[in-house]
Design a protein around this motif. Structure first.
Motif, PDB file in Angstrom:
ATOM      1  N   LYS A  27       0.773  -1.224  -0.038  1.00  0.00           N
ATOM      2  CA  LYS A  27      -0.026  -0.070   0.115  1.00  0.00           C
ATOM      3  C   LYS A  27       1.034   1.371   0.000  1.00  0.00           C
ATOM      4  O   LYS A  27       0.613   2.480  -0.695  1.00  0.00           O
ATOM      5  CB  LYS A  27      -0.775   0.123   1.165  1.00  0.00           C
ATOM      6  N   PHE A  28       1.926   1.216   0.731  1.00  0.00           N
ATOM      7  CA  PHE A  28       2.952   2.780   1.070  1.00  0.00           C
ATOM      8  C   PHE A  28       3.384   2.569  -0.303  1.00  0.00           C
ATOM      9  O   PHE A  28       3.562   3.364  -0.947  1.00  0.00           O
ATOM     10  CB  PHE A  28       3.990   2.123   1.872  1.00  0.00           C
ATOM     11  N   LEU A  29       3.839   1.487  -1.009  1.00  0.00           N
ATOM     12  CA  LEU A  29       4.512   1.770  -2.445  1.00  0.00           C
ATOM     13  C   LEU A  29       3.341   2.243  -3.567  1.00  0.00           C
ATOM     14  O   LEU A  29       3.907   2.854  -4.488  1.00  0.00           O
ATOM     15  CB  LEU A  29       5.153   0.326  -2.914  1.00  0.00           C
ATOM     16  N   GLY A  33       3.804   5.358  -5.554  1.00  0.00           N
ATOM     17  CA  GLY A  33       3.953   5.374  -7.089  1.00  0.00           C
ATOM     18  C   GLY A  33       2.793   6.608  -7.735  1.00  0.00           C
ATOM     19  O   GLY A  33       3.145   7.262  -8.376  1.00  0.00           O
ATOM     20  N   THR A  34       1.774   6.783  -6.931  1.00  0.00           N
ATOM     21  CA  THR A  34       0.942   7.740  -7.124  1.00  0.00           C
ATOM     22  C   THR A  34       1.446   9.177  -7.028  1.00  0.00           C
ATOM     23  O   THR A  34       1.454   9.949  -7.885  1.00  0.00           O
ATOM     24  CB  THR A  34      -0.434   7.724  -6.365  1.00  0.00           C
ATOM     25  N   THR A  35       2.150   9.260  -5.830  1.00  0.00           N
ATOM     26  CA  THR A  35       2.739  10.583  -5.578  1.00  0.00           C
ATOM     27  C   THR A  35       4.189  10.766  -6.339  1.00  0.00           C
ATOM     28  O   THR A  35       4.483  12.135  -6.597  1.00  0.00           O
ATOM     29  CB  THR A  35       3.261  10.745  -4.025  1.00  0.00           C
ATOM     30  N   ASN A  74      -1.696   8.111   2.731  1.00  0.00           N
ATOM     31  CA  ASN A  74      -0.871   7.100   3.981  1.00  0.00           C
ATOM     32  C   ASN A  74      -1.854   6.921   5.153  1.00  0.00           C
ATOM     33  O   ASN A  74      -1.987   5.823   5.683  1.00  0.00           O
ATOM     34  CB  ASN A  74       0.233   7.568   4.185  1.00  0.00           C
ATOM     35  N   ARG A  75      -2.319   8.027   5.582  1.00  0.00           N
ATOM     36  CA  ARG A  75      -3.061   8.277   6.918  1.00  0.00           C
ATOM     37  C   ARG A  75      -4.426   7.380   6.639  1.00  0.00           C
ATOM     38  O   ARG A  75      -4.786   6.709   7.659  1.00  0.00           O
ATOM     39  CB  ARG A  75      -3.484   9.601   7.287  1.00  0.00           C
ATOM     40  N   GLU A  76      -5.076   7.585   5.674  1.00  0.00           N
ATOM     41  CA  GLU A  76      -6.593   6.967   5.536  1.00  0.00           C
ATOM     42  C   GLU A  76      -6.293   5.540   4.932  1.00  0.00           C
ATOM     43  O   GLU A  76      -7.370   4.787   4.696  1.00  0.00           O
ATOM     44  CB  GLU A  76      -7.342   7.746   4.602  1.00  0.00           C
ATOM     45  N   TRP A  77      -5.238   5.272   4.238  1.00  0.00           N
ATOM     46  CA  TRP A  77      -5.193   3.744   3.539  1.00  0.00           C
ATOM     47  C   TRP A  77      -3.996   3.063   3.960  1.00  0.00           C
ATOM     48  O   TRP A  77      -4.265   1.964   4.672  1.00  0.00           O
ATOM     49  CB  TRP A  77      -5.093   4.031   2.131  1.00  0.00           C
ATOM     50  N   TRP A 149       9.689   5.124   4.603  1.00  0.00           N
ATOM     51  CA  TRP A 149       9.008   3.949   5.010  1.00  0.00           C
ATOM     52  C   TRP A 149       9.416   3.569   6.458  1.00  0.00           C
ATOM     53  O   TRP A 149       8.652   3.423   7.637  1.00  0.00           O
ATOM     54  CB  TRP A 149       9.498   2.822   4.050  1.00  0.00           C
ATOM     55  N   TRP A 150      10.749   3.839   6.770  1.00  0.00           N
ATOM     56  CA  TRP A 150      11.428   3.514   8.106  1.00  0.00           C
ATOM     57  C   TRP A 150      10.687   4.502   9.062  1.00  0.00           C
ATOM     58  O   TRP A 150      10.276   4.272  10.173  1.00  0.00           O
ATOM     59  CB  TRP A 150      12.862   3.535   8.085  1.00  0.00           C
ATOM     60  N   ALA A 151      10.726   5.633   8.767  1.00  0.00           N
ATOM     61  CA  ALA A 151      10.569   6.667   9.770  1.00  0.00           C
ATOM     62  C   ALA A 151       8.901   6.761  10.083  1.00  0.00           C
ATOM     63  O   ALA A 151       8.605   7.017  11.082  1.00  0.00           O
ATOM     64  CB  ALA A 151      10.933   8.099   9.258  1.00  0.00           C
TER      65      ALA A 151
END
Length: 180
Positions: A27-29, A33-35, A74-77, A149-151
């Protein structure tokens, strides 16, 4: 049954388990990709119009726009099963960490342009644009993505049930096996 579940049902069980285990990263990736597309579009729109002489500024503005989109997604998904901070505290940390990410994303372009002099008239326009793309959109994005990702997982969206660095609990535990 959702489309995603239907597609996942078609995959072999080992691959499905692997994807499920790493769903947060996927999901993060996807958000990344979108951003990336937002950053690229805004960057080149600015770079070829109002900020022609300032490519680093164009990249920074584009990255800020994409960062706002990134926070919401990121917050919502991506990290919706995590949390435990007050929203304003979480947002402040997100944008602080993203600011560090913007610097990390911009450093390779600065090195390419101003230390290696990969800009016209030193090199052709084609070489300049390839160097800009590789340094900022590829190298910079990869470095900044790994850091974010880490932070984000460590400080902005800690797993519920973990502890913050100061020892406070992040909130009630959530069974991530049931969370979608």
């Amino acid at each position: 049954m959702t489309l995603v579940r239907k597609v996942l049902a078609l995959l072999p069980v080992p691959l499905r388990k692997l994807l499920f285990r790493h769903r947060e990263l996927l999901k993060f990736l996807t958000v990344g990709g979108t951003t990336f597309l937002v950053t690229t579009g805004v960057n080149y729109a600015l770079k070829f119009t109002v900020l022609t002489a300032k490519p680093v500024t164009a990249l920074i503005v584009a990255t800020i726009v994409a960062t706002i989109v990134s926070y919401v997604l990121n917050r919502e998904w991506s990290f919706r099963t995590r949390g435990g901070r007050e929203r304003h505290h979480e947002a402040a940390l997100f944008f602080l960490i993203s600011g560090v990410g913007i610097v990390l994303n911009s450093v390779p372009l600065g090195v390419s342009r101003y230390l290696l002099h990969l800009e016209t008239p030193e090199v052709s326009l084609a070489v300049q644009e390839v160097a800009d793309f590789l340094s900022s959109m590829i190298i910079g994005t990869l470095v900044a993505t790994a850091f974010r990702w880490w932070a984000f997982r460590r400080w902005v969206f800690p797993l519920r049930g973990e502890r913050f660095p100061d020892g406070r609990a992040t909130g009630p535990e959530v069974d991530l096996g049931e969370a979608a």
